[in-house]
Structure formats: C-alpha cells, structure tokens
Design a protein around this motif. Structure first.
Motif, mmCIF file in Angstrom:
data_model
loop_
_atom_site.group_PDB
_atom_site.id
_atom_site.type_symbol
_atom_site.label_atom_id
_atom_site.label_comp_id
_atom_site.label_asym_id
_atom_site.label_seq_id
_atom_site.Cartn_x
_atom_site.Cartn_y
_atom_site.Cartn_z
ATOM 1 N N LEU A 233 0.744 -1.355 -0.028
ATOM 2 C CA LEU A 233 0.133 -0.067 0.001
ATOM 3 C C LEU A 233 0.871 1.155 0.013
ATOM 4 N N GLY A 234 2.083 1.312 0.696
ATOM 5 C CA GLY A 234 2.876 2.221 0.829
ATOM 6 C C GLY A 234 3.913 2.616 -0.386
ATOM 7 N N LEU A 235 4.271 1.421 -0.949
ATOM 8 C CA LEU A 235 5.403 1.415 -2.086
ATOM 9 C C LEU A 235 5.360 0.987 -3.386
ATOM 10 N N ASN A 236 3.842 0.141 -3.427
ATOM 11 C CA ASN A 236 3.359 -0.024 -4.823
ATOM 12 C C ASN A 236 2.117 0.662 -5.198
ATOM 13 N N LYS A 237 2.492 1.585 -6.408
ATOM 14 C CA LYS A 237 1.544 2.572 -6.958
ATOM 15 C C LYS A 237 0.286 1.636 -7.560
ATOM 16 N N THR A 238 0.711 0.601 -8.312
ATOM 17 C CA THR A 238 -0.263 -0.089 -9.032
ATOM 18 C C THR A 238 -1.577 -0.656 -8.094
ATOM 19 N N ILE A 239 -0.733 -1.371 -6.750
ATOM 20 C CA ILE A 239 -1.834 -1.854 -5.942
ATOM 21 C C ILE A 239 -2.472 -1.051 -5.112
ATOM 22 N N ARG A 240 -1.767 0.337 -4.688
ATOM 23 C CA ARG A 240 -2.520 1.297 -3.929
ATOM 24 C C ARG A 240 -3.559 1.868 -4.611
ATOM 25 N N ASN A 241 -3.342 2.289 -5.888
ATOM 26 C CA ASN A 241 -4.469 2.888 -6.714
ATOM 27 C C ASN A 241 -5.351 1.847 -6.962
ATOM 28 N N GLY A 242 -5.223 0.611 -7.417
ATOM 29 C CA GLY A 242 -6.198 -0.256 -7.371
ATOM 30 C C GLY A 242 -7.213 -0.383 -6.143
ATOM 31 N N VAL A 243 -6.534 -0.577 -5.003
ATOM 32 C CA VAL A 243 -7.299 -0.617 -3.828
ATOM 33 C C VAL A 243 -8.275 0.725 -3.580
ATOM 34 N N LEU A 244 -7.569 1.588 -3.771
ATOM 35 C CA LEU A 244 -8.142 2.898 -3.525
ATOM 36 C C LEU A 244 -9.430 3.139 -4.454
ATOM 37 N N LYS A 245 -9.330 2.788 -5.803
ATOM 38 C CA LYS A 245 -10.365 2.481 -6.735
ATOM 39 C C LYS A 245 -11.637 2.064 -6.266
ATOM 40 N N ARG A 246 -11.233 0.480 -5.846
ATOM 41 C CA ARG A 246 -12.266 -0.174 -5.195
ATOM 42 C C ARG A 246 -13.041 0.296 -3.821
ATOM 43 N N LEU A 247 -12.232 1.221 -3.193
ATOM 44 C CA LEU A 247 -12.756 2.085 -2.099
ATOM 45 C C LEU A 247 -13.614 3.376 -2.626
ATOM 46 N N GLY A 248 -13.563 3.538 -3.807
ATOM 47 C CA GLY A 248 -14.264 4.649 -4.455
ATOM 48 C C GLY A 248 -13.664 5.908 -4.277
ATOM 49 N N VAL A 249 -12.239 5.973 -4.141
ATOM 50 C CA VAL A 249 -11.330 7.184 -4.203
ATOM 51 C C VAL A 249 -10.873 7.339 -5.474
ATOM 52 N N LYS A 250 -10.837 8.604 -5.842
ATOM 53 C CA LYS A 250 -10.310 9.028 -7.255
ATOM 54 C C LYS A 250 -8.744 9.177 -7.144
ATOM 55 N N VAL A 251 -8.227 8.437 -8.139
ATOM 56 C CA VAL A 251 -6.743 8.308 -8.124
ATOM 57 C C VAL A 251 -6.191 8.545 -9.576
ATOM 58 N N GLU A 252 -4.889 8.998 -9.696
ATOM 59 C CA GLU A 252 -4.311 9.460 -10.991
ATOM 60 C C GLU A 252 -4.149 8.043 -11.852
ATOM 61 N N THR A 253 -4.377 8.137 -12.935
ATOM 62 C CA THR A 253 -4.094 7.045 -13.880
ATOM 63 C C THR A 253 -2.732 6.735 -14.279
ATOM 64 N N GLU A 254 -1.814 7.603 -13.861
ATOM 65 C CA GLU A 254 -0.399 7.417 -14.281
ATOM 66 C C GLU A 254 0.038 5.848 -13.940
ATOM 67 N N SER A 255 0.835 5.278 -14.909
ATOM 68 C CA SER A 255 1.172 4.095 -14.695
ATOM 69 C C SER A 255 2.227 3.997 -13.653
ATOM 70 N N SER A 256 2.522 2.906 -12.863
ATOM 71 C CA SER A 256 3.276 2.722 -12.159
ATOM 72 C C SER A 256 4.581 1.948 -12.177
ATOM 73 N N VAL A 257 5.660 2.039 -11.583
ATOM 74 C CA VAL A 257 6.585 1.166 -11.604
ATOM 75 C C VAL A 257 6.379 -0.351 -11.336
ATOM 76 N N ALA A 258 7.082 -1.270 -12.109
ATOM 77 C CA ALA A 258 6.775 -2.856 -12.075
ATOM 78 C C ALA A 258 6.852 -3.199 -10.532
ATOM 79 N N PRO A 259 6.187 -4.017 -9.879
ATOM 80 C CA PRO A 259 6.060 -4.463 -8.598
ATOM 81 C C PRO A 259 7.388 -4.978 -8.316
ATOM 82 N N VAL A 260 7.914 -4.675 -7.056
ATOM 83 C CA VAL A 260 9.220 -5.129 -6.550
ATOM 84 C C VAL A 260 9.169 -6.048 -5.376
ATOM 85 N N ASN A 261 8.020 -6.141 -4.711
ATOM 86 C CA ASN A 261 8.174 -6.983 -3.476
ATOM 87 C C ASN A 261 7.913 -8.284 -3.649
#
Length: 321
Positions: free
Chosen positions: A293-321
């Motif tokens: 949630l803190g360091l992976n933009k793809t996952i963070r934005n996806g979770v926020l979208k599911r919670l109905g929060v507007k997020v930027e559509t900018e692509s994120s760095v490939a997941p690293v964890n």
C-alpha cells in the motif's frame, strides 16, 4: 506427519505423549495465561488478513494477473494469510488460554506442522520473486523462458514441495504460553530437547533467508543502474532509495527472526528476545500489506479505486516486493 502415519495418531508418538497429566494440569504446571497479549495477537492477525483481501483482489485483475510477478505475489500473499492464522490468530487464542503443547496436543501439533511448512514455503516464494524481478531487468529472454504462461505455475510447485517436506518429514513447532512463542521442544520431558532438533529448519533460516537477502541487494543495485540509464543521475535517488529501504526492511525482519529462532532452540535466551523473534515472524507475514500500500502504486491505486477514491491514472513502476 510421517510420525502420525508411523504410530497411528499424535497421542501415540512417544516424544509427544501427554498421558502423565491432564490438559488442565499441564496448563497449570507450564502455562501462563496472557489475555492481553492473546487479544492483541488475534486482532493483528485478523486485521492483516482483512487488509490483504482487497490487495489480492487488485492482483487478480486481468491486467495484473497476466504478469508473472503478480502471480508469484498472489501466492506469497495467500501463504502470508495462512501463516498469520498460525502465528497470530491461533497463537493469540492459545496465549489467552495459557496453553502449552499438552493442553491442545492435536491442535498444536497440526498447527505447528502447518506453520513450519508455510514459513519455509514463503522463503522460497520470496526467492522466486526476486529472481523473477532480476531476470526481468537483466535477462528478459531468460525471464520469459522461465516464467511465461504456465511456466510460472511450474516454478511455484517448488516452494510447495519444499514446504511440504518440512510438514511431512521434520519436527513440528509447539506452542508455549510461558514463552509466548513456538519451540521445537514441546516441554513434555525434561532433558530431551536435543531429540526435537530440526536441522533442516536451521539450514533454511541461515542459508535460504541469507541468499534471499543477497538477491534483494543485487536487485537494488540492478534497479539503480536501470533507473540511472532511463532518468539520468539527478532524478533516480528518490526511487532507488525507496526500493532499497523496501528490500532492506523485508530482509532485516526475516533475517533477524530467523537467527533468533535458530538460537533460542539451542540455548536459553531472555524472554524479551524470544518474544521479539515471534513478533518479527508475525511482522514478516503482515508487513507486505503496508509495503504494497505504501510503495506499490499499482496496488495502492487499485485498492483506492475499489474504495471509491479518485486516483491518478499514471502507470506505476513494476512491482518489486
């Protein structure tokens, strides 16, 4: 597990025979009721599992799931959730009750087998994930050869086989409310602790986890070089530092927990150190929630979208964890 098959039941295994006392007597003799610690452990385990659910849902989305790294991360997440049942939820219940092995021998024996297997399985999954990321950055052809399509599932059979070995053929861990952690020695017979020694577990903790940390360090170096090539030397420090601390945190938690667990099964250590080792084991399986949630933009934005929060559509760095 092999001893259950050999002797017919857990109660018939000579080194796990609790017939000398009743369960209540065993608890009174060796156990210590820890209601506050028990509630905290159960709350932590349940909370982490609930928070993991939307993260896994994002990983299962088509655009993410088609990437091999997300398949590995999903598997690691499922293993983490199962491990949290052992080291937090069930541990909390046992601590609340002031239980020792002979209080609930069937529950603790089976849970101990599962917890050990899940820990060792997660070590190999983490190693597979770092190798996947390293190859993707340095040897893309090799990465496709090893991880494209069904090959990822084939790779993931290795941690399953590895974890199953510990479940079926090695000594399980057993809970003690006095120490608020899991030992190999169920503390039934005095002066027999050496008979419960689990050498493969020590090998896993000292070698496999160390190798994973070295791979993470290599990944940090390679990623730093890639960022410099793409963005130039003046723009990469923030991302490189972020990735470094993410990797260092994962490695530090797992490595310290591993070393403490090896030491405390051979020599007597202070109670605070034993409890620290257990807390780090819990953290190792729960921390990915906050890291994703803190360091992976793809996952963070996806979770926020599911919670109905507007997020930027900018692509994120490939997941690293």
């Amino acid at each position: 597990m092999n001893n259950i098959i050999k002797y017919g039941s857990i109660a018939e295994i000579p080194l796990y025979n609790c017939s000398g006392r009743t369960p209540e007597e065993w608890s009174a003799f060796l156990g210590v009721r820890r209601p506050i610690a028990g509630v905290i452990d159960m709350t932590y385990g349940i909370s982490m599992n609930i928070m993991y659910l939307p993260i896994l849902a994002v990983m299962f989305e088509h655009e993410n799931f088609k990437m091999s790294c997300f398949k590995i991360m999903i598997f690691l997440g499922i293993v983490d959730m199962l491990a949290l049942w052992v080291n937090s939820i069930i541990t909390g219940f046992l601590a609340y009750k002031g239980a020792v092995y002979c209080t609930y021998p069937y529950l603790i024996y089976i849970t101990g087998m599962a917890g050990l297997g899940l820990w060792c399985c997660s070590c190999i999954i983490a190693m597979s994930l770092v190798i996947n990321r390293l190859l993707d950055l340095t040897k893309e052809a090799w990465c496709k050869y090893l991880f494209d399509g069904w090959r990822t599932y084939a790779i993931l059979t290795l941690p399953i086989i590895y974890g199953s070995y510990f479940v079926f053929f090695t000594t399980p861990i057993a809970f003690s409310s006095h120490h608020l952690t899991w030992f190999f020695d169920p503390l039934i017979f005095p002066n027999k602790s050496k008979e419960y020694t689990n050498i493969p577990h020590g090998f896993n903790n000292l070698l496999v986890v160390a190798v994973t940390c070295l791979l993470y360090a290599s990944f940090c170096c390679v990623l730093g070089e890639k960022v410099r090539e793409i963005e130039g030397p003046t723009k990469n420090s923030s991302l490189s530092t972020q990735i470094f601390f993410q990797s260092a945190l994962i490695c530090a938690v797992n490595q310290i927990a591993s070393i403490i667990y090896v030491i405390m099964n051979f020599i007597e250590v202070p109670l605070w150190l034993v409890m620290l080792g257990h807390m780090l084991w819990q953290t190792g399986h729960g921390a990915p929630v906050f890291i994703y949630l803190g360091l992976n933009k793809t996952i963070r934005n996806g979770v926020l979208k599911r919670l109905g929060v507007k997020v930027e559509t900018e692509s994120s760095v490939a997941p690293v964890n």
